[in-house]
Design an enzyme around this catalytic site. Structure first.
Site, PDB file in Angstrom:
ATOM      1  CB  SER A 128      -1.046   0.081   1.098  1.00 23.19           C
ATOM      2  OG  SER A 128      -1.755   1.090   1.280  1.00 23.19           O
ATOM      3  CE  LYS A 183      -2.735  -2.609  -0.582  1.00 28.67           C
ATOM      4  NZ  LYS A 183      -3.788  -2.479  -1.459  1.00 28.67           N
ATOM      5  CG  HIS A 186      -5.076  -0.697   3.835  1.00 33.54           C
ATOM      6  ND1 HIS A 186      -5.096  -0.263   2.354  1.00 33.54           N
ATOM      7  CD2 HIS A 186      -4.288   0.064   4.189  1.00 33.54           C
ATOM      8  CE1 HIS A 186      -4.517   0.727   2.206  1.00 33.54           C
ATOM      9  NE2 HIS A 186      -3.883   1.093   3.348  1.00 33.54           N
ATOM     10  CG  ASN A 187      -7.038  -1.889  -0.750  1.00 32.50           C
ATOM     11  OD1 ASN A 187      -6.017  -1.364  -0.117  1.00 32.50           O
ATOM     12  ND2 ASN A 187      -6.897  -2.007  -1.900  1.00 32.50           N
ATOM     13  CD  GLU A 190      -7.400   3.332  -0.395  1.00 34.52           C
ATOM     14  OE1 GLU A 190      -7.761   3.304  -1.490  1.00 34.52           O
ATOM     15  OE2 GLU A 190      -6.236   2.420  -0.020  1.00 34.52           O
ATOM     16  NE  ARG A 287     -14.947   4.247  -4.020  1.00 39.33           N
ATOM     17  CZ  ARG A 287     -13.523   4.038  -4.429  1.00 39.33           C
ATOM     18  NH1 ARG A 287     -12.913   3.371  -5.387  1.00 39.33           N
ATOM     19  NH2 ARG A 287     -12.659   4.728  -3.336  1.00 39.33           N
TER      20      ARG A 287
END
Length: 468
Positions: A128, A183, A186-187, A190, A287
């Site tokens: 990242s 990860k 984590h995203n 985010e 989104r």
């Protein structure tokens, strides 16, 4: 025969910058790209002693010291599998492939099993920090065998970013797909934090009529206090950027956001593992809604909005919004850590939450001051429930009135708050001893005889609710 310390395949922006990072730390690296022109151009642009490359795949493999360590930074999915297949004829027993892409963790588990049967090692590592992080120091989230980690450790620790105490932002997480799972989460966090910021921007812009530069001033003050973070650092130049006509560029950017999969994967994992992940899920939903631009334009003409006058003054709102943003950020992290806790139990991973909070302190996109508190709290070992941490409970209890007022203000002004709203709802539900699910159970028993339990008696019950 070059005998490089490590190899790297994939010279996109991330791969190219990571290769430069490795070489700058004194390790020799050989690079390869499927398109030989890109390899040649890269080597020409970055001619240095520790950095070499080959145009032929076999020559590339032979240029690396055995047992070989080869980082793959190619597109996740089929492209990664195709790269592995092309390498197999040239690899030898004991060689290691390291997937540094945004791979789905189940693919990492599958690939490790497949290659272990061929006496080869496979190691998944989340990376990242974007292109700048790859070059100057990323946050690295490695998962695989501990023996492989020990071989990679010197290089990974050298190239990683530094945490708040100056230590490398990398730590062995656990077996097989653990690194890519962390990860992925984590995203997901985010996604949520960025959506929360976007909602605050829209509230100030559309709800209160502020210009981008005025919002930048407010966000800059936020970023100097409890919202201190990388994302609040980079939003300032974005909001202040003007074109030659002195108009803000942000106002000209099309309001359609894409997604590459990791946020969606996180949301799906939350559903499949029965973990409350509403804030991250709503970030994905936001989104999706943004991508339906033509439909939104059409429907907007059928549902004209009346601009209400804010019932809360801007001076009152600014500190309330700061607290709401902070609480929403905490809820985003909380849901992410909850998902990792559930997955660790089900996958038999030994995840250290204090270490995860530490390695996210530098290089990565969601680095923030909040992680200092989480690192310390998780290190005590008293709880793995972020919301049960006394320091977090004190913050949220203090910020709750402002959190509620902010969501109410946004709703009154017709500003959609996907993540702020769901964060508040999640907090309210998770901190209430009793929910409305008793009515759900009554309805399910009525139409499907699904039965229910009682709070005053042991056993399982069914009621004949109506004679009709």
């Amino acid at each position: 025969m070059i005998n490089a310390d490590i190899g790297l395949i994939g010279l996109g922006t991330m791969g190219a910058n990571l290769a430069r990072n490795i070489a700058s730390k004194g390790f020799s690296i050989s690079v390869f790209n499927r398109t030989s022109e890109k390899t040649s151009a890269f080597l020409t642009a970055h001619d240095r002693d520790n950095l070499t490359g080959e145009l032929d795949l076999k020559d590339f493999v032979l240029s690396i010291q055995a047992p070989r360590k080869i980082i793959l930074l190619v597109k996740a999915g089929e492209a990664t599998d195709a790269t592995i297949e092309s390498l197999l004829p040239h690899l030898e027993k004991g060689d290691t492939l390291i997937d540094g892409g945004n791979a789905l963790y189940t693919d990492t588990i599958r690939r490790e099993k497949f290659l272990s049967e061929k006496s080869l090692h496979f190691f998944g590592c989340g990376v990242s920090g974007g292109e700048e992080g790859a070059l100057h120091g990323p946050s690295l989230m490695p998962g695989g065998s501990r023996e492989t980690w020990e071989e990679l450790k010197p290089i990974f620790e050298a190239i990683a970013a530094k945490d708040f105490s100056g230590r490398p932002c990398v730590s062995y997480l656990s077996e097989n797909g653990a690194g890519h799972f962390v990860k992925m989460v984590h995203n997901g966090i985010e996604y949520a934090v960025m959506q929360i910021m976007a909602e605050a921007y829209e509230l100030l812009s559309r709800g209160y009529g502020l210009e981008a530069t005025e919002i930048a001033d407010i966000f800059e003050n936020y970023g100097q206090r409890k919202l201190k973070s990388f994302l609040f650092d980079i939003v300032i130049p974005i909001l202040r950027y003007t074109e030659e006509n002195e108009e803000a560029l942000i106002d000209k950017i099309l309001d359609k956001a894409g997604q590459k999969g990791t946020g969606r994967w996180t949301a799906v994992e939350g559903i499949s593992r029965g973990t409350e992940l509403s804030t991250i899920m709503q970030a994905v939903n936001a989104r999706v809604v943004s991508s339906q631009k033509s439909r939104r334009v059409q429907l907007a003409s059928l549902y004209p909005k009346t601009q209400n006058t804010p019932q809360v003054s801007l001076q009152e709102l600014i500190p309330q919004l700061e607290s709401a943003l902070h609480s929403g950020m905490i809820m985003s992290y909380s849901q992410g850590f909850d998902l990792m806790k559930t997955a660790a139990e089900e996958q038999n991973w030994q995840l250290n939450f204090s270490e995860i909070a530490r390695i996210w302190q530098g290089g990565c996109i969601i680095r923030s001051e909040l992680l200092r508190t989480l690192q310390s709290a998780f290190a005590t070992g008293d709880t793995q429930d972020l919301l049960a941490i006394p320091a977090i409970a004190e913050i949220l209890n203090t910020e709750l009135p402002a959190f509620r007022k902010t969501v109410s203000t946004a709703t009154d002004l017709g500003i959609p708050v996907f993540c702020l709203g769901s964060s508040l709802a999640s907090f309210e539900a998770m901190t209430n001893e009793r929910t409305s699910a008793n009515l759900i159970q009554g309805l399910r028993d009525f139409f499907g005889a699904h039965t229910y339990k009682r709070i005053d008696q042991d056993g399982v019950f069914h009621t004949q609710w109506s004679d009709s």
